[in-house]
Design a protein around this motif. Sequence first.
Motif, short mmCIF file in Angstrom:
data_model
loop_
_atom_site.label_atom_id
_atom_site.label_comp_id
_atom_site.label_asym_id
_atom_site.label_seq_id
_atom_site.Cartn_x
_atom_site.Cartn_y
_atom_site.Cartn_z
N ARG A 33 0.84 -1.21 0.00
CA ARG A 33 0.00 0.00 0.00
C ARG A 33 0.87 1.25 0.00
N GLY A 37 1.15 4.03 -2.94
CA GLY A 37 0.77 5.41 -2.61
C GLY A 37 1.92 6.38 -2.79
N THR A 222 -3.97 14.12 3.24
CA THR A 222 -5.15 13.78 2.44
C THR A 222 -6.28 14.76 2.69
N ALA A 271 -8.70 13.58 -6.76
CA ALA A 271 -9.03 12.28 -6.20
C ALA A 271 -7.81 11.35 -6.21
N ILE A 272 -7.06 11.34 -7.32
CA ILE A 272 -5.88 10.48 -7.40
C ILE A 272 -4.83 10.93 -6.40
N VAL A 275 -5.96 9.74 -3.01
CA VAL A 275 -5.80 8.29 -2.89
C VAL A 275 -4.34 7.93 -2.62
N ASN A 278 -3.42 8.81 0.95
CA ASN A 278 -4.14 7.95 1.88
C ASN A 278 -3.54 6.55 1.91
N LEU A 279 -3.11 6.03 0.76
CA LEU A 279 -2.44 4.73 0.73
C LEU A 279 -1.13 4.78 1.51
#
Length: 293
Positions: A33, A37, A222, A271-272, A275, A278-279
């Motif tokens: 993850r 990320g 994020t 959004a990307i 993400v 957040n990862l």
Amino acid sequence: MTIDAAPPEAAPPPPAIDPAEPSTFRKALRQKRFTVGLGITLLLVAFVIIAPYLSPYGENEVAGPPFSKSVGLLGTDYLGQDVWSRVMHGGQEILLIAVLGTVLGMVLGIAIGVVAAYGGGWWDEVLMRFNDVVLSFPQILLALVVLTAIERPSAWILIVLVGVSHAPRVARLARGVALGIVSRDFVIAAEALGEKRTRVILAEVLPNMNAPLLAEAGLRLTYSIGLVGALGFLGFSTDPGAANWGLMIQENRLGLATQPWAVLAPVLVIAIFAVGTNLMADGIAQVADRGDN
């Protein structure tokens, strides 16, 4: 005849610190993850920095008729400006404010939380009760209350607002983690040796908090991206004429059915970005929770 007392047993030496013990960051690199990320985030950061120099049109250059799908890669916006070029120019403000606001919020929150936990007593009560008051305000509402009184906010005002809105949440986490550390033997031993409190905090307490704080930093980043994007959508940007992903969504929302890329492109980039960060936070959180073998 006197019998000599047996010499006292020597105290066992403290456990040696393994210099080969990997850092939290190196442990996190083992998490899929986190690596995914980190890759997404670094690519977007590189895009934000380099893309303005490679854009086919200028930031405010008119490329064709408004809401045209046939001009450029993603068509044009409500003024006829190239959407792809605007996307390439529109991330620097969000990146700068989100990163610096997150750093400010982490520094303030950690300072408040650690001082409250280590000081105890009335320090803890005063700091955390004030913290609860600020925490009761939603982040976006707190920012709007201040920004509505300012005709045109500067970048540093937005950075301070983002940082102050994050600080209470970081402080609550930092206090909870620090409470489990300040009563441990190595902290008590450092105090017994006469170490200053600031040195005890910096040398003994904070290094043992890095994993949960790094995870929280990723999560705060994020939220910062979303918050800055939301403020841009509401019209609060440092330069209303400059490209801004959040402002682009607000400007082109009426033409969503006609030319959807004018809205979808900045939405997807935000959004990307969120993400990816957040990862990263999830990967570090896994290290903190499991101790990573």
